[in-house]
Scaffold this motif. Structure first.
Motif, PDB file in Angstrom:
ATOM      1  N   SER A   1      48.893  82.392  59.084  1.00  0.00           N
ATOM      2  CA  SER A   1      48.378  83.735  58.786  1.00  0.00           C
ATOM      3  C   SER A   1      49.171  84.807  59.519  1.00  0.00           C
ATOM      4  CB  SER A   1      46.890  83.829  59.158  1.00  0.00           C
ATOM      5  OG  SER A   1      46.711  83.869  60.560  1.00  0.00           O
ATOM      6  N   GLN A   2      49.750  84.456  60.660  1.00  0.00           N
ATOM      7  CA  GLN A   2      50.592  85.398  61.396  1.00  0.00           C
ATOM      8  C   GLN A   2      52.007  85.458  60.811  1.00  0.00           C
ATOM      9  OE1 GLN A   2      50.417  84.131  65.493  1.00  0.00           O
ATOM     10  NE2 GLN A   2      48.230  84.528  65.686  1.00  0.00           N
ATOM     11  N   GLN A   3      52.575  84.289  60.507  1.00  0.00           N
ATOM     12  CA  GLN A   3      53.927  84.251  59.950  1.00  0.00           C
ATOM     13  C   GLN A   3      54.005  84.996  58.622  1.00  0.00           C
ATOM     14  OE1 GLN A   3      56.900  82.767  61.068  1.00  0.00           O
ATOM     15  NE2 GLN A   3      55.903  82.474  63.047  1.00  0.00           N
ATOM     16  N   ALA A   4      52.944  84.908  57.826  1.00  0.00           N
ATOM     17  CA  ALA A   4      52.957  85.543  56.502  1.00  0.00           C
ATOM     18  C   ALA A   4      52.994  87.056  56.578  1.00  0.00           C
ATOM     19  CB  ALA A   4      51.735  85.087  55.698  1.00  0.00           C
ATOM     20  N   ILE A   5      52.638  87.620  57.733  1.00  0.00           N
ATOM     21  CA  ILE A   5      52.745  89.065  57.901  1.00  0.00           C
ATOM     22  C   ILE A   5      54.180  89.522  57.670  1.00  0.00           C
ATOM     23  CG2 ILE A   5      52.689  90.908  59.635  1.00  0.00           C
ATOM     24  CD1 ILE A   5      49.955  90.289  58.680  1.00  0.00           C
ATOM     25  N   THR A   6      55.138  88.729  58.152  1.00  0.00           N
ATOM     26  CA  THR A   6      56.544  89.094  58.012  1.00  0.00           C
ATOM     27  C   THR A   6      57.115  88.664  56.667  1.00  0.00           C
ATOM     28  OG1 THR A   6      57.104  87.067  59.231  1.00  0.00           O
ATOM     29  CG2 THR A   6      57.008  89.102  60.476  1.00  0.00           C
ATOM     30  N   ALA A   7      56.255  88.195  55.771  1.00  0.00           N
ATOM     31  CA  ALA A   7      56.680  87.859  54.413  1.00  0.00           C
ATOM     32  C   ALA A   7      55.930  88.675  53.365  1.00  0.00           C
ATOM     33  CB  ALA A   7      56.448  86.367  54.142  1.00  0.00           C
ATOM     34  N   SER A   8      54.886  89.372  53.787  1.00  0.00           N
ATOM     35  CA  SER A   8      54.081  90.142  52.836  1.00  0.00           C
ATOM     36  C   SER A   8      54.766  91.463  52.499  1.00  0.00           C
ATOM     37  CB  SER A   8      52.703  90.426  53.430  1.00  0.00           C
ATOM     38  OG  SER A   8      51.988  91.332  52.616  1.00  0.00           O
ATOM     39  N   PRO A   9      54.887  91.793  51.225  1.00  0.00           N
ATOM     40  CA  PRO A   9      55.550  93.059  50.853  1.00  0.00           C
ATOM     41  C   PRO A   9      54.740  94.291  51.226  1.00  0.00           C
ATOM     42  CG  PRO A   9      54.620  91.987  48.919  1.00  0.00           C
ATOM     43  CD  PRO A   9      54.497  91.006  50.049  1.00  0.00           C
TER      44      PRO A   9
ATOM     45  N   HIS B   1      66.898  96.890  50.784  1.00  0.00           N
ATOM     46  CA  HIS B   1      65.635  97.157  50.114  1.00  0.00           C
ATOM     47  C   HIS B   1      64.662  95.988  50.291  1.00  0.00           C
ATOM     48  CE1 HIS B   1      67.620 100.635  48.379  1.00  0.00           C
ATOM     49  NE2 HIS B   1      68.602  99.859  47.953  1.00  0.00           N
ATOM     50  N   LEU B   2      63.478  96.159  49.719  1.00  0.00           N
ATOM     51  CA  LEU B   2      62.417  95.169  49.891  1.00  0.00           C
ATOM     52  C   LEU B   2      62.841  93.755  49.483  1.00  0.00           C
ATOM     53  CD1 LEU B   2      59.483  94.686  50.742  1.00  0.00           C
ATOM     54  CD2 LEU B   2      58.790  95.264  48.400  1.00  0.00           C
ATOM     55  N   PRO B   3      63.499  93.549  48.342  1.00  0.00           N
ATOM     56  CA  PRO B   3      63.915  92.180  47.984  1.00  0.00           C
ATOM     57  C   PRO B   3      64.838  91.543  49.017  1.00  0.00           C
ATOM     58  CG  PRO B   3      64.064  93.625  46.086  1.00  0.00           C
ATOM     59  CD  PRO B   3      63.819  94.508  47.281  1.00  0.00           C
ATOM     60  N   ASP B   4      65.665  92.351  49.680  1.00  0.00           N
ATOM     61  CA  ASP B   4      66.555  91.807  50.703  1.00  0.00           C
ATOM     62  C   ASP B   4      65.761  91.201  51.854  1.00  0.00           C
ATOM     63  OD1 ASP B   4      68.943  92.706  49.391  1.00  0.00           O
ATOM     64  OD2 ASP B   4      68.455  94.726  50.059  1.00  0.00           O
ATOM     65  N   ILE B   5      64.655  91.853  52.205  1.00  0.00           N
ATOM     66  CA  ILE B   5      63.808  91.329  53.282  1.00  0.00           C
ATOM     67  C   ILE B   5      63.057  90.094  52.817  1.00  0.00           C
ATOM     68  CG2 ILE B   5      61.846  91.850  54.790  1.00  0.00           C
ATOM     69  CD1 ILE B   5      62.682  94.798  54.671  1.00  0.00           C
TER      70      ILE B   5
ATOM     71  N   LEU C   1      47.961  93.487  40.957  1.00  0.00           N
ATOM     72  CA  LEU C   1      48.867  94.301  40.139  1.00  0.00           C
ATOM     73  C   LEU C   1      49.522  95.387  40.983  1.00  0.00           C
ATOM     74  CD1 LEU C   1      46.877  94.716  36.787  1.00  0.00           C
ATOM     75  CD2 LEU C   1      48.982  93.412  37.155  1.00  0.00           C
ATOM     76  N   GLY C   2      48.750  95.956  41.915  1.00  0.00           N
ATOM     77  CA  GLY C   2      49.330  96.944  42.830  1.00  0.00           C
ATOM     78  C   GLY C   2      50.424  96.336  43.689  1.00  0.00           C
ATOM     79  N   VAL C   3      50.171  95.130  44.204  1.00  0.00           N
ATOM     80  CA  VAL C   3      51.178  94.440  45.016  1.00  0.00           C
ATOM     81  C   VAL C   3      52.433  94.169  44.189  1.00  0.00           C
ATOM     82  CG1 VAL C   3      51.694  92.337  46.298  1.00  0.00           C
ATOM     83  CG2 VAL C   3      49.439  93.396  46.512  1.00  0.00           C
ATOM     84  N   LEU C   4      52.225  93.696  42.976  1.00  0.00           N
ATOM     85  CA  LEU C   4      53.372  93.440  42.096  1.00  0.00           C
ATOM     86  C   LEU C   4      54.124  94.724  41.784  1.00  0.00           C
ATOM     87  CD1 LEU C   4      51.827  90.848  39.595  1.00  0.00           C
ATOM     88  CD2 LEU C   4      53.503  90.414  41.402  1.00  0.00           C
ATOM     89  N   GLY C   5      53.384  95.835  41.671  1.00  0.00           N
ATOM     90  CA  GLY C   5      54.031  97.125  41.426  1.00  0.00           C
ATOM     91  C   GLY C   5      54.952  97.516  42.569  1.00  0.00           C
ATOM     92  N   VAL C   6      54.492  97.286  43.804  1.00  0.00           N
ATOM     93  CA  VAL C   6      55.325  97.581  44.969  1.00  0.00           C
ATOM     94  C   VAL C   6      56.588  96.724  44.945  1.00  0.00           C
ATOM     95  CG1 VAL C   6      55.452  97.408  47.480  1.00  0.00           C
ATOM     96  CG2 VAL C   6      53.401  98.355  46.400  1.00  0.00           C
ATOM     97  N   VAL C   7      56.424  95.429  44.673  1.00  0.00           N
ATOM     98  CA  VAL C   7      57.576  94.526  44.618  1.00  0.00           C
ATOM     99  C   VAL C   7      58.523  94.925  43.489  1.00  0.00           C
ATOM    100  CG1 VAL C   7      58.304  92.139  44.256  1.00  0.00           C
ATOM    101  CG2 VAL C   7      56.265  92.626  45.623  1.00  0.00           C
ATOM    102  N   PHE C   8      57.972  95.317  42.339  1.00  0.00           N
ATOM    103  CA  PHE C   8      58.783  95.691  41.183  1.00  0.00           C
ATOM    104  C   PHE C   8      59.667  96.897  41.505  1.00  0.00           C
ATOM    105  CE2 PHE C   8      59.309  98.291  37.347  1.00  0.00           C
ATOM    106  CZ  PHE C   8      59.950  97.385  36.505  1.00  0.00           C
TER     107      PHE C   8
END
Length: 453
Positions: free
Chosen positions: A138-146, A164-168, A248-255
């Motif tokens: 749950s802590q590691q995923a913080i650095t993977a969550s968009p 940009h975000l995809p690079d991270i 959908l909001g999360v996917l919008g940020v990633v998109f």
């Protein structure tokens, strides 16, 4: 003068972390006052974009929680865990990782901890094994969550450098996932089997915990019971819809993070083409997702501000406000001295900066505050952005001292006594999986960044 200023910063970190909550932020503000009024440092710009991004994400997540969406996710997780109890050491971290990845906060792990503890005891699996790595995941995923505060803070720093975000995400997601898998593998055979554990057998004899195989539903323990109480206020259909709208909001940020050319653009007064930045994209998209959830589910807006996620998130905003502003001011005011002292060291051995991030995260108990407070220094002394992305998981060090809420909660939920703090404080249940997951994630991150960035 530099030594006194550094002492002020260290004392602020120490007393702020001891106070907890918003204490970290306000003590940071006090230290900032000492640095500016007492030592004459010029205050840097406050981290407004980071604070607003966090506020927008936390608001949308809290609205989903109020609408019952979090309960829907918990029930799905409970079914998956109960179907495969013997593999729970590997499944539990997957569940908490996905929860955090989608919600942007590790505090959502509270909702499934009772399920993990109950399923493991019933099936005879030592609860320490899945409970410890589930918290670390749950802590590691913080650095993977968009949409986590730490990721948006790093994005705000690296976007001007052309990253940009995809690079991270293309580095941090596989690196942290593999790191957690290795941590689960190490923990899968850690400690005695539950049936042979002395503390567990002692508690069974005294009647404080039921033996293996017997069903137990404590007043606070069952995620199913917790969800029944909360979803009684909203329709189940609306709760499921809130999850869909939030995702959908999360996917919008990633998109929009993946395709910068599709963001709105305009020509300014000087004739220069300007494109809407990712901070504003995150704020607009997540606020819109929250608004749609409120309109579609008719969830109580008044109850949003009293939810656990909203409270924890707003504490993070204040903490970052004070600590990051103080840190920026200190580093900028002494950059010439700091740059000369550590540039050669971190250039020759970039992993030393990863160690500094790890130590700072232990002091701050916040990945986002660590990123905002120390990553600018890495950029200033010439560490390449790909290396900083690789080192991103090293900000997950707050398991080291067992005082973080998710760590304490896991210990309390495991009524068998196998998940514990050792006699010497640091020999606790989370140390081994935490070290394995973090070191592995950073090592794998360096490999991925060299190949992909």
């Amino acid at each position: 003068m530099f030594g006194l200023q550094l002492l002020i910063v260290i004392l602020a970190l120490y007393f702020g972390s001891r106070l907890g909550g918003i204490g970290l932020g306000v003590i940071g503000g006090l230290a900032l006052a000492v640095l500016t009024f007492g030592f004459g440092l010029t205050p840097s710009e406050p981290p407004i974009d980071v604070m607003l991004m966090i506020a927008a994400v936390v608001t949308a997540t809290a609205i989903m929680q109020t609408a019952g969406g979090m309960d829907v996710l918990v029930r799905l997780a409970e079914r998956a865990l109960r179907r495969n109890p013997q593999h729970i050491t590997f499944m539990a971290p997957v569940v908490t990782y996905l929860f955090t990845l989608c919600a942007g906060t590790g505090h959502v792990a509270y909702s499934v901890m009772p399920v993990i503890a109950e399923v493991t005891r019933q099936s005879g699996v030592r609860p320490e094994r899945p409970m410890s790595i589930a918290v670390i995941a749950s802590q590691q995923a913080i650095t993977a969550s968009p949409i986590s505060a730490a990721t948006v803070a790093l994005l705000a720093l690296l976007a001007p450098k052309g990253y940009h975000l995809p690079d991270i995400l293309m580095v941090s997601i596989p690196a942290t996932l593999i790191g957690c898998a290795l941590g689960a593998l190490v923990m899968s055979r850690y400690g005695k089997p539950l049936a042979e554990d002395e503390e567990f057998n002692r508690r069974v004899k005294e009647g404080s915990v039921l033996p293996i195989g017997m069903n137990e539903r404590s007043n606070s323990g069952s995620a199913q019971e917790q969800s029944t109480a909360s979803t009684g206020e909203v329709k189940q259909r609306g709760a499921a819809l809130s999850v869909v709208l939030f995702l959908l909001g999360v996917l919008g940020v990633v998109f929009f993070g993946s395709f910068p050319s599709l963001r709105p653009s305009w020509t300014d007064a000087e004739g220069v083409l300007q494109t809407l930045g990712m901070p504003q994209i995150v704020e607009i998209v997540m606020l819109s997702a929250g608004a749609l959830i409120l309109l579609a589910t008719r969830a109580s807006a008044a109850k949003v501000v009293t939810s656990g996620i909203f409270t924890a998130g707003m504490q993070a905003v204040i903490s970052i406000f004070g600590i990051a502003w103080m840190g920026d001011t200190f580093f900028r005011g002494n950059m010439e001295m700091i740059d000369g002292a550590i540039r050669d060291i971190v250039t020759a051995a970039p992993w030393m900066f990863a160690f500094a991030l790890f130590v700072m995260s232990i002091l701050l108990n916040s990945q986002a505050a660590t990123v905002r407070g120390l990553m600018p220094l890495g950029l200033a002394v010439g560490i390449p952005a790909p290396a900083l992305i690789a080192m991103f998981p090293s900000v997950n060090g707050y398991f080291f001292i067992p005082n973080y809420p998710t760590v304490i909660a896991a210990i309390n939920f495991d009524r068998t006594g196998t998940t514990r703090i050792g006699r010497y404080l640091l020999n606790h249940s989370f140390m081994l999986p935490g070290i394995v997951a973090t070191v592995s994630a950073v090592t794998i991150g360096f490999g991925l960044s060299s190949l992909l960035l």
